[in-house]
Scaffold this motif. Structure first.
Motif, PDB file in Angstrom:
ATOM      1  N   LEU A   1       0.830  -1.211   0.000  1.00 51.78           N
ATOM      2  CA  LEU A   1       0.000   0.000   0.000  1.00 51.78           C
ATOM      3  C   LEU A   1       0.859   1.252   0.000  1.00 51.78           C
ATOM      4  CD1 LEU A   1      -2.823  -1.003   2.530  1.00 51.78           C
ATOM      5  CD2 LEU A   1      -2.937  -0.935   0.040  1.00 51.78           C
ATOM      6  N   VAL A   2       1.990   1.201   0.712  1.00 47.95           N
ATOM      7  CA  VAL A   2       2.906   2.348   0.699  1.00 47.95           C
ATOM      8  C   VAL A   2       3.462   2.562  -0.703  1.00 47.95           C
ATOM      9  CG1 VAL A   2       5.073   3.234   1.624  1.00 47.95           C
ATOM     10  CG2 VAL A   2       3.481   2.047   3.124  1.00 47.95           C
ATOM     11  N   ARG A   3       3.745   1.487  -1.409  1.00 46.82           N
ATOM     12  CA  ARG A   3       4.225   1.622  -2.787  1.00 46.82           C
ATOM     13  C   ARG A   3       3.156   2.220  -3.695  1.00 46.82           C
ATOM     14  NH1 ARG A   3       7.035  -4.357  -2.972  1.00 46.82           N
ATOM     15  NH2 ARG A   3       9.213  -3.701  -2.707  1.00 46.82           N
ATOM     16  N   VAL A   4       1.900   1.878  -3.471  1.00 40.29           N
ATOM     17  CA  VAL A   4       0.819   2.465  -4.262  1.00 40.29           C
ATOM     18  C   VAL A   4       0.744   3.966  -4.005  1.00 40.29           C
ATOM     19  CG1 VAL A   4      -1.682   2.509  -4.608  1.00 40.29           C
ATOM     20  CG2 VAL A   4      -0.504   0.325  -4.349  1.00 40.29           C
ATOM     21  N   ILE A   5       0.826   4.350  -2.749  1.00 44.19           N
ATOM     22  CA  ILE A   5       0.783   5.781  -2.411  1.00 44.19           C
ATOM     23  C   ILE A   5       1.975   6.513  -3.008  1.00 44.19           C
ATOM     24  CG2 ILE A   5       0.802   7.422  -0.495  1.00 44.19           C
ATOM     25  CD1 ILE A   5      -0.611   5.294   1.191  1.00 44.19           C
TER      26      ILE A   5
END
Length: 472
Positions: free
Chosen positions: A156-160
């Protein structure tokens, strides 16, 4: 002379064809009057005795000695709250007080008993969908996996971090995120607010939560997550798709952190944040978020207290009073190691190309931040393992029965229930100042809304479509 139980058993053996049918005693008497023969009297003899015995047992349960029940329960250390026959307003105030207070530890036995004017005793339970929510909560707790939730947080951090990239493409598609949250992380994203209420605010039970929250049964955070990602997957503009995708990723990340943090907060035994003001729910949310960021590995089901050896070969006193936390620290270490291993494999470019992931945006910053977080959160989780409560490892069989529909979480198994609907407390006017003329105002509001809809339909039928309903 047979006892009552023997008579019932004899009836079931000899008249098995009548067991599954509901039989009314008045019907039997009518048939005896219309057929005075002895064969009908013999035919329904055992059936009548069984009904009389059942009615006698039920009557006895309703007419137990209240003082005797309360005294016996208190003599064995059970906290008994006695609710007498009160007016509706007084009962609401009493239930508000009971559901707002903490009565000892979570495993301490306590119950709420109601006594009516006839002296009949009942367990107090809360309805309004509490039973269904309690079953769902039990299923979520049984299958909750903190390790899966922690492993998905870096993605999810990579998506953000991929928002605003040069190729205008997100790290993960919104449709894939929707499927992962809906199926893979179903238990990890469900009932986040309920977990905060029970683990951080210290609510006694699911029934107490339903009463305090005004019947707020819908899982709105998860619903907002699904709607956001669903709209992102159908949006026509890439700009709107990316904005909704990052919004869904942020909402999902917050839900996972709150669920992890609330369970970690409860295991670390950091107390409860509870008061009757508007700031307390906000503080509870921030506390669960902080716990989910700082020591999320405490939320794992495998992280629990115990001795260094095998509990099967350990004295009960040692398990209860000599906790070390070494076993819990080992589970934290293994969970952290495999989480980092999954992250490292997903960072390989060949793996990303094969699976269609786009993790190249700000890769250095994300890797550096994740490395610091995984190390510090693991160390802090290991440092808190000595606070794990070992008193639940071995426990004497309780006198009461655990029931989440009770306002205090326990009931007496041998007596019937009285059901109180939380609508009694939340069935109030939205605007008390409009007690006079509220019907007229309500009619005007609904009439205006209906007129706008009708007007837009009339314009469309006359070939004059408008972009908004307020354009006349």
């Amino acid at each position: 002379m047979y006892s009552s139980q023997q008579q019932i058993n004899q009836f079931r053996r000899q008249n098995q064809q009548y067991v599954n049918d509901s039989v009314d005693l008045s019907t039997l008497n009518d048939e005896e009057e219309s057929h005075p023969d002895e064969q009908y009297e013999d035919k329904y003899k055992d059936e009548k005795l069984a009904i009389n015995d059942a009615q006698s047992v039920r009557y006895t349960a309703y007419t137990m000695d209240t003082k005797s029940i309360v005294t016996e329960l208190r003599n064995v250390g059970v906290t008994v709250l006695s609710l007498e026959s009160l007016s509706t307003t007084a009962m609401i105030h009493y239930m508000d007080a009971v559901t707002s207070m903490r009565l000892g530890e979570a495993d301490d036995e306590k119950c709420v008993l109601y006594t009516d004017r006839m002296g009949r005793v009942f367990n107090v339970v809360i309805s309004g969908g509490t039973e269904g929510l309690a079953k769902a909560w039990s299923s979520i707790e049984a299958s909750y996996s903190g390790w899966i939730a922690i492993s998905f947080l870096p993605f999810l951090v990579r998506v953000i971090a991929s928002y605003g990239s040069d190729n205008d493409q997100m790290a993960l598609s919104p449709l894939l995120l929707l499927l992962i949250f809906g199926f893979v992380l179903h238990n990890e994203t469900s009932k986040a607010w309920l977990s905060i209420s029970i683990f951080v605010r210290g609510t006694n039970s699911v029934g107490s939560h339903v009463w305090r929250s005004g019947g707020l049964m819908t899982d709105y955070p998860r619903l907002a997550l699904f709607i956001t990602l669903a709209l992102a997957s159908t949006a026509s503009s890439s700009l709107i798709t990316n904005a909704l995708t990052i919004a869904g990723a942020i909402i999902g990340c917050l839900i996972l952190l709150c669920s992890l943090g609330s369970r970690a907060w409860q295991k670390a035994d950091l107390g409860f944040i509870d008061a009757d003001n508007l700031i307390t729910p906000i503080l509870a949310i921030f506390a669960s978020l902080a716990a989910g960021i700082c020591f999320p590995f405490m939320a794992l089901n495998s992280v629990h207290s115990g001795t260094d050896g095998d509990d099967g070969n350990t004295d009960v006193e040692k398990v209860l009073f000599h906790k070390s936390g070494k076993r819990a620290r080992q589970h934290v270490t293994f969970a952290s190691f495999f989480t980092a291993l999954i992250y490292l494999f997903s960072d390989i470019q060949a793996v990303q190309d094969a699976l269609g992931f786009q993790f190249s945006t700000h890769r250095g910053v994300v890797n550096f931040s994740f490395g610091i977080w995984i190390f510090l959160s693991t160390i802090m989780s290991m440092a808190l393992c000595h606070r794990l409560d070992s008193s639940t490892s071995k426990k004497i069989e309780p006198f009461l029965h655990r029931d989440e529909t009770s306002p205090v979480g326990w009931i007496v198994p041998s007596i019937p229930h009285i059901v109180i609907d939380p609508s009694l407390s939340r069935g109030k006017m939205i605007f008390p100042c409009l007690s006079y003329g509220s019907d007229v105002i309500s009619t005007i509001l609904v009439g205006v809304a209906a007129f706008l809809i009708l007007w837009s339909g009339v314009k469309e039928m006359h070939g004059n479509p408008g972009s908004a309903f307020w354009e006349f």
